[in-house]
Design a protein around this motif. Structure first.
Motif, PDB file in Angstrom:
ATOM      1  N   ARG A   1       1.749   2.385  -6.669  1.00  0.00           N
ATOM      2  CA  ARG A   1       0.860   2.163  -7.801  1.00  0.00           C
ATOM      3  C   ARG A   1       0.437   0.695  -7.838  1.00  0.00           C
TER       4      ARG A   1
ATOM      5  N   LYS B   1     -11.561   0.234   4.422  1.00  0.00           N
ATOM      6  CA  LYS B   1     -11.103   1.597   4.147  1.00  0.00           C
ATOM      7  C   LYS B   1      -9.681   1.770   4.651  1.00  0.00           C
ATOM      8  N   TRP B   2      -8.812   2.290   3.790  1.00  0.00           N
ATOM      9  CA  TRP B   2      -7.429   2.554   4.179  1.00  0.00           C
ATOM     10  C   TRP B   2      -7.149   4.049   4.019  1.00  0.00           C
TER      11      TRP B   2
ATOM     12  N   THR C   1     -14.903  -4.968   1.769  1.00  0.00           N
ATOM     13  CA  THR C   1     -14.042  -3.806   1.552  1.00  0.00           C
ATOM     14  C   THR C   1     -13.521  -3.290   2.879  1.00  0.00           C
TER      15      THR C   1
ATOM     16  N   LYS D   1       2.427   6.489  -1.881  1.00  0.00           N
ATOM     17  CA  LYS D   1       1.419   5.482  -2.205  1.00  0.00           C
ATOM     18  C   LYS D   1       1.853   4.682  -3.429  1.00  0.00           C
TER      19      LYS D   1
ATOM     20  N   THR E   1      -5.775  10.915   2.125  1.00  0.00           N
ATOM     21  CA  THR E   1      -6.836  10.404   1.263  1.00  0.00           C
ATOM     22  C   THR E   1      -7.205   8.984   1.669  1.00  0.00           C
ATOM     23  N   ASN E   2      -8.465   8.609   1.445  1.00  0.00           N
ATOM     24  CA  ASN E   2      -8.949   7.260   1.733  1.00  0.00           C
ATOM     25  C   ASN E   2      -9.089   6.457   0.453  1.00  0.00           C
ATOM     26  N   GLU E   3      -8.954   5.142   0.588  1.00  0.00           N
ATOM     27  CA  GLU E   3      -9.216   4.233  -0.528  1.00  0.00           C
ATOM     28  C   GLU E   3      -9.895   2.992   0.018  1.00  0.00           C
ATOM     29  N   LEU E   4     -10.907   2.505  -0.693  1.00  0.00           N
ATOM     30  CA  LEU E   4     -11.555   1.260  -0.316  1.00  0.00           C
ATOM     31  C   LEU E   4     -10.796   0.103  -0.963  1.00  0.00           C
ATOM     32  N   ILE E   5     -10.296  -0.796  -0.124  1.00  0.00           N
ATOM     33  CA  ILE E   5      -9.520  -1.942  -0.592  1.00  0.00           C
ATOM     34  C   ILE E   5     -10.422  -3.169  -0.621  1.00  0.00           C
TER      35      ILE E   5
ATOM     36  N   LEU F   1       0.801  -1.219   0.000  1.00  0.00           N
ATOM     37  CA  LEU F   1       0.000   0.000   0.000  1.00  0.00           C
ATOM     38  C   LEU F   1       0.832   1.265   0.000  1.00  0.00           C
ATOM     39  N   GLU F   2       1.751   1.379   0.939  1.00  0.00           N
ATOM     40  CA  GLU F   2       2.466   2.648   1.087  1.00  0.00           C
ATOM     41  C   GLU F   2       3.792   2.450   1.789  1.00  0.00           C
TER      42      GLU F   2
END
Length: 266
Positions: free
Chosen positions: A83, A112-113, A110, A81, A96-100, A62-63
């Protein structure tokens, strides 16, 4: 590379850690409390998330976070982050958030990260905490298997590498404090819980910190931590609530705050 005895909980992520020091620079060692790091020190942490509940070894990178010690005695952070194809990682400017998507036995779910921006890093990496979290005696006083296959106590290894500003007595190392993982059921329960609080809460919950109502630091004796029957700012509508009420999780605000998701969660 290094590891810690009691890792900060990071929403189930698997983490790898590295430290880099400027050539010839030394860490200000302290048996208790925080170490002092020279300007130019860089700490690196890589986060990967298990994305298949049926096979926890399936990870998505992820990061990668960097924490840099500056010339003014402070720190600043940067998150990169990765790619989707892992070809490169891009600097996160604002959080920022992303749904994994996570594979399950029955389909998918899902998670949330949150990818922190530059200012978000300073929420926890505060001047009161010393800026650097986790890299201290009680966290590194344990064995680590290095890339060459050699396993050694990390304090002993760093001492041999000359990374500290004073030579440690090897005979003293076993007597230094040592945190334990919350999952280590062979360790005393009090030690497991106080280690968890030290790793997850002490950056803010300490004298002078944002959450100064109790002192979560492991070095502070339990009787002086104000954990047991300690007063709280927000009782969550409970008349008799305290930080920890022995034998009563309903009235223990600490337990309730770390058990909920959403408003008032820790």
């Amino acid at each position: 590379p290094y590891d810690v005895n009691s890792p900060l909980w990071s929403d189930g992520a698997v983490k790898a850690r590295w430290l880099a020091l400027p050539s010839g620079a030394k860490i200000g060692f302290a048996a208790e409390g925080e170490w002092k790091f020279p300007a130019g020190s860089v700490l690196v942490k890589n986060f990967s998330l298990p994305v298949d509940d049926t096979n926890p070894r399936t990870l998505r990178r992820l990061e990668t976070r960097l924490l840099v010690c500056d010339t003014n005695g402070g720190v600043y952070g940067a998150t990169y982050k990765w790619r989707a194809d892992n070809s490169d990682a891009d600097l996160v400017i604002a959080g920022t958030n992303e749904l994994i998507t996570i594979k399950t036995a029955d389909g998918t779910r899902t998670q949330k990260w949150f990818f922190p921006g530059r200012q978000d890093c300073l929420t926890c990496h505060t001047p009161q905490s010393g800026g650097v979290l986790g890299v201290k005696t009680r966290q590194l006083n344990g064995d680590f298997t290095y890339p060459n296959g050699v396993t050694d106590n990390q304090l002993r290894a760093w001492n041999h590498l000359g990374l500290f500003d004073a030579k440690l007595s090897e005979a003293a190392i076993p007597h230094f404090a040592r945190l334990v993982n919350i999952t280590n059921t062979a360790a005393p329960l009090e030690g497991r819980v106080r280690s968890y609080l030290d790793a997850n809460c002490a950056q803010c919950h300490r004298p002078g910190g944002v959450g100064a109502f109790f002192d979560a630091r492991f070095d502070t004796p339990l009787k002086k931590q104000n954990l047991i029957n300690g007063s709280v700012a927000n009782q969550l509508g409970l008349a008799q609530a305290k930080v920890i009420v022995p034998g009563d999780t309903n009235q223990s605000i600490l337990y309730r705050r770390i058990s909920i998701v959403g408003e008032n969660q820790m």
